[in-house]
Design a protein around this motif. Structure first.
Motif, short mmCIF file in Angstrom:
data_model
loop_
_atom_site.label_atom_id
_atom_site.label_comp_id
_atom_site.label_asym_id
_atom_site.label_seq_id
_atom_site.Cartn_x
_atom_site.Cartn_y
_atom_site.Cartn_z
N HIS A 214 -34.23 67.79 -58.97
CA HIS A 214 -34.07 68.47 -57.68
C HIS A 214 -33.89 69.97 -57.90
CE1 HIS A 214 -33.81 65.00 -55.01
NE2 HIS A 214 -33.04 64.41 -55.91
N GLU A 215 -34.25 70.73 -56.91
CA GLU A 215 -33.87 72.13 -56.86
C GLU A 215 -32.48 72.17 -56.23
OE1 GLU A 215 -36.83 74.12 -54.60
OE2 GLU A 215 -38.41 73.84 -56.09
N ALA A 216 -31.48 72.44 -57.04
CA ALA A 216 -30.10 72.32 -56.57
C ALA A 216 -29.67 73.54 -55.76
CB ALA A 216 -29.17 72.12 -57.76
N LEU A 242 -31.51 74.27 -65.71
CA LEU A 242 -31.69 74.08 -64.27
C LEU A 242 -31.30 75.35 -63.53
CD1 LEU A 242 -32.36 71.95 -62.08
CD2 LEU A 242 -29.92 71.40 -62.00
N ALA A 243 -32.22 75.85 -62.73
CA ALA A 243 -31.94 77.03 -61.90
C ALA A 243 -31.38 76.58 -60.57
CB ALA A 243 -33.21 77.85 -61.70
N CYS A 244 -30.29 77.19 -60.14
CA CYS A 244 -29.62 76.78 -58.91
C CYS A 244 -29.48 77.95 -57.94
CB CYS A 244 -28.22 76.23 -59.21
SG CYS A 244 -28.19 74.89 -60.40
N ASP A 245 -29.50 77.63 -56.67
CA ASP A 245 -29.14 78.60 -55.64
C ASP A 245 -27.65 78.47 -55.37
OD1 ASP A 245 -29.83 80.43 -53.29
OD2 ASP A 245 -28.89 78.73 -52.26
N VAL A 246 -26.94 79.59 -55.34
CA VAL A 246 -25.50 79.56 -55.08
C VAL A 246 -25.19 80.43 -53.87
CG1 VAL A 246 -23.20 80.12 -55.97
CG2 VAL A 246 -24.93 79.18 -57.51
N ALA A 247 -24.46 79.88 -52.92
CA ALA A 247 -24.07 80.64 -51.72
C ALA A 247 -22.91 79.92 -51.06
CB ALA A 247 -25.24 80.76 -50.74
N ARG A 260 -32.80 75.34 -42.06
CA ARG A 260 -33.46 74.40 -41.14
C ARG A 260 -34.26 73.37 -41.92
NH1 ARG A 260 -35.36 77.94 -38.16
NH2 ARG A 260 -37.42 78.19 -39.14
N SER A 261 -34.90 73.82 -43.00
CA SER A 261 -35.72 72.91 -43.79
C SER A 261 -34.88 71.80 -44.42
CB SER A 261 -36.44 73.70 -44.88
OG SER A 261 -37.10 72.85 -45.78
N VAL A 262 -33.78 72.16 -45.08
CA VAL A 262 -32.97 71.13 -45.74
C VAL A 262 -32.19 70.31 -44.73
CG1 VAL A 262 -32.83 72.37 -47.92
CG2 VAL A 262 -31.09 72.79 -46.18
N ARG A 263 -31.87 70.90 -43.58
CA ARG A 263 -31.16 70.14 -42.55
C ARG A 263 -32.08 69.08 -41.96
NH1 ARG A 263 -30.10 73.65 -37.70
NH2 ARG A 263 -32.29 73.09 -37.40
N ASP A 264 -33.34 69.44 -41.73
CA ASP A 264 -34.27 68.52 -41.08
C ASP A 264 -34.79 67.45 -42.02
OD1 ASP A 264 -33.92 70.01 -38.83
OD2 ASP A 264 -35.80 71.13 -39.01
N THR A 265 -35.00 67.83 -43.31
CA THR A 265 -35.54 66.85 -44.25
C THR A 265 -34.46 66.00 -44.88
OG1 THR A 265 -35.47 68.48 -46.05
CG2 THR A 265 -37.51 68.33 -44.79
N GLY A 266 -33.22 66.51 -44.90
CA GLY A 266 -32.13 65.77 -45.51
C GLY A 266 -32.27 65.73 -47.00
N SER A 267 -31.56 64.79 -47.64
CA SER A 267 -31.60 64.63 -49.10
C SER A 267 -31.94 63.19 -49.40
CB SER A 267 -30.24 64.98 -49.72
OG SER A 267 -29.93 66.33 -49.48
N ASP A 268 -33.21 62.94 -49.66
CA ASP A 268 -33.68 61.58 -49.90
C ASP A 268 -33.35 61.17 -51.34
OD1 ASP A 268 -34.95 59.19 -50.13
OD2 ASP A 268 -36.96 59.92 -49.58
N LEU A 269 -32.43 60.22 -51.48
CA LEU A 269 -32.02 59.78 -52.81
C LEU A 269 -33.17 59.15 -53.59
CD1 LEU A 269 -28.57 58.11 -52.00
CD2 LEU A 269 -28.95 60.29 -53.13
N PHE A 270 -34.17 58.63 -52.86
CA PHE A 270 -35.25 57.90 -53.51
C PHE A 270 -36.55 58.69 -53.55
CE2 PHE A 270 -32.33 54.92 -51.45
CZ PHE A 270 -31.87 54.24 -52.56
N GLU A 275 -44.62 62.40 -56.66
CA GLU A 275 -45.40 62.22 -55.44
C GLU A 275 -45.26 63.40 -54.50
OE1 GLU A 275 -44.35 58.58 -53.59
OE2 GLU A 275 -45.12 57.31 -55.21
N ASP A 276 -44.09 64.04 -54.53
CA ASP A 276 -43.83 65.15 -53.62
C ASP A 276 -44.33 66.48 -54.16
OD1 ASP A 276 -42.63 63.35 -51.98
OD2 ASP A 276 -40.59 63.80 -52.64
N GLY A 277 -44.95 66.45 -55.33
CA GLY A 277 -45.50 67.68 -55.88
C GLY A 277 -44.50 68.53 -56.63
N GLY A 278 -43.45 67.91 -57.14
CA GLY A 278 -42.45 68.67 -57.90
C GLY A 278 -41.05 68.42 -57.38
N ALA A 279 -40.08 69.14 -57.96
CA ALA A 279 -38.68 68.98 -57.57
C ALA A 279 -38.48 69.37 -56.11
CB ALA A 279 -37.79 69.82 -58.47
N THR A 280 -37.66 68.59 -55.42
CA THR A 280 -37.38 68.87 -54.02
C THR A 280 -36.00 69.49 -53.88
OG1 THR A 280 -36.53 66.62 -53.78
CG2 THR A 280 -38.84 66.98 -53.21
N PRO A 281 -35.82 70.38 -52.90
CA PRO A 281 -34.49 70.98 -52.70
C PRO A 281 -33.46 69.92 -52.31
CG PRO A 281 -36.19 72.21 -51.53
CD PRO A 281 -36.80 70.93 -51.97
N ARG A 282 -32.27 70.07 -52.81
CA ARG A 282 -31.18 69.17 -52.43
C ARG A 282 -29.90 69.98 -52.33
NH1 ARG A 282 -29.56 63.36 -55.23
NH2 ARG A 282 -28.07 62.73 -53.61
#
Length: 357
Positions: A214-216, A242-247, A260-270, A275-282
């Motif tokens: 994940h992109e943490a 691992l590169a992380c965003d900190v705020a 808005r992106s992470v709020r709408d997509t949520g954090s899919d554990l599975f 398939e998603d084309g790389g690490a997803t933000p979490r």
């Protein structure tokens, strides 16, 4: 590629950890005891001779930024003494100021010059640094030098640096902390994170698995938690690549498109990163949860981001921000090492095991 089967096999973990990093990280409690003993031998009582004009925390490369950030956050905005974090000793320091600095480099020329200037001008100087070399010598015998006594890699000495800086804050009457209790809490966290503990019962292994692929986004729900997130980012970069965003969560809400992106997509554990084309933000909401205000901030953040992963200490020492911040910092250290071993980023037998998996 992550070899997560490594987490279920203590023998393979031990073999992969050729540098003994898990054991070194687990010595955080011992680092606290050793640092506290040295501080007692040296004596910090004279730092409190009258309230200082300022406390300056010198943030040198390595653990400096994260350790100083956590110390400043714990002092808090209501601290009666201005706490200043700087990359080098300010030109204005004088006899009314107290300066704390850490470096793993005994020959750091910038710090050596700053220490010489500060002591020459009469500032009280405390160094968490090697006892030999230009930095220590630049104090001309007037700086209080607390070298590490527990032999662990520099990147795993947060507990030592934190304890020395904390001792300065305690001596100045700006914080309270029982170092024996702090050491005991870190020992308990290390026991919970022992390689023999299965992932479901091991907070460091569990965090490592949740971070993997994940992109943490490490977002703190309070001031201290945001500073701890900074240390988490450092540890994950050192060990797991691992590169992380900190705020802070409050700051994150102002980055409208990302939030808005992470709020709408949520954090899919599975979610499958292939398939998603790389690490997803979490989103990982970091919370010290040490008082009513921080608990309220946590509730606000989790309501806004119901799919986020909450990272918080256990129920022990619930009202003590110092202990809870230190526990979370250690958890990130251990999780980063576990993740590095499973991902092969630490090299050695772990990389070979990963290649044949």
């Amino acid at each position: 590629m992550l070899d997560d089967s490594l987490f279920d096999d203590p023998d393979r973990l031990t073999e992969a950890d050729s540098r003994g990093l898990l054991r070194s990280a687990a010595l955080a409690g011992a680092q606290v005891r050793a640092a506290a003993e040295t501080v007692q031998e040296i004596g910090f009582d004279d730092l409190a001779d009258g309230r200082p004009r300022s406390l300056v925390l010198i943030s040198r490369p390595g653990l400096g930024p994260s350790a100083c950030g956590v110390l400043a956050a714990l002092a808090g905005p209501s601290c009666p003494v201005p706490v200043i974090v700087a990359e080098s000793v300010p030109v204005w320091v004088g006899p009314l100021d107290v300066v704390f600095a850490h470096t793993p480099d005994p020959g750091d020329p910038t710090l050596a010059e700053g220490v010489a200037t500060a002591t020459r001008r009469g500032a009280s100087m405390v160094l968490a640094a090697p006892a030999d070399g230009p930095v220590a010598a630049s104090g001309a015998g007037r700086a209080k030098v607390v070298p590490p006594r527990i032999p662990v890699p520099d990147e795993l000495t947060f507990a030592h640096v934190f304890t020395v800086g904390l001792s300065v804050l305690v001596a100045l009457g700006l914080l309270r902390c029982d170092t024996d209790q702090l050491a005991d809490e870190l020992d308990r966290e290390a026991e919970r994170a022992h390689p023999g503990q299965e992932p479901l019962m091991n907070p460091a292994k569990s965090l490592a698995l949740r971070l993997a692929d994940h992109e943490a986004l490490l977002w703190g729900v309070d001031l201290t938690a945001t500073a701890v997130a900074g240390h988490g980012s450092y540890a994950l970069g050192v060990h797991a690549g691992l590169a992380c965003d900190v705020a802070s969560h409050a700051q994150a809400t102002t980055r409208h498109a990302l939030y808005r992106s992470v709020r709408d997509t949520g954090s899919d554990l599975f979610a499958d990163p292939d398939e998603d084309g790389g690490a997803t933000p979490r989103v990982f909401l970091i919370s010290t949860r040490h008082d009513e205000r921080s608990e309220a901030d946590e509730r606000t953040a989790t309501r806004s981001l119901p799919g986020a992963d909450l990272v918080a200490p256990g129920e022990s020492a619930r009202a003590d921000a110092v202990l809870r911040a230190a526990v979370l910092a250690l958890r990130f250290d251990l999780a980063a090492v576990y993740l590095g071993l499973a991902a092969g980023t630490l090299g050695g037998p772990g990389r070979q095991a990963l290649a044949v998996h």
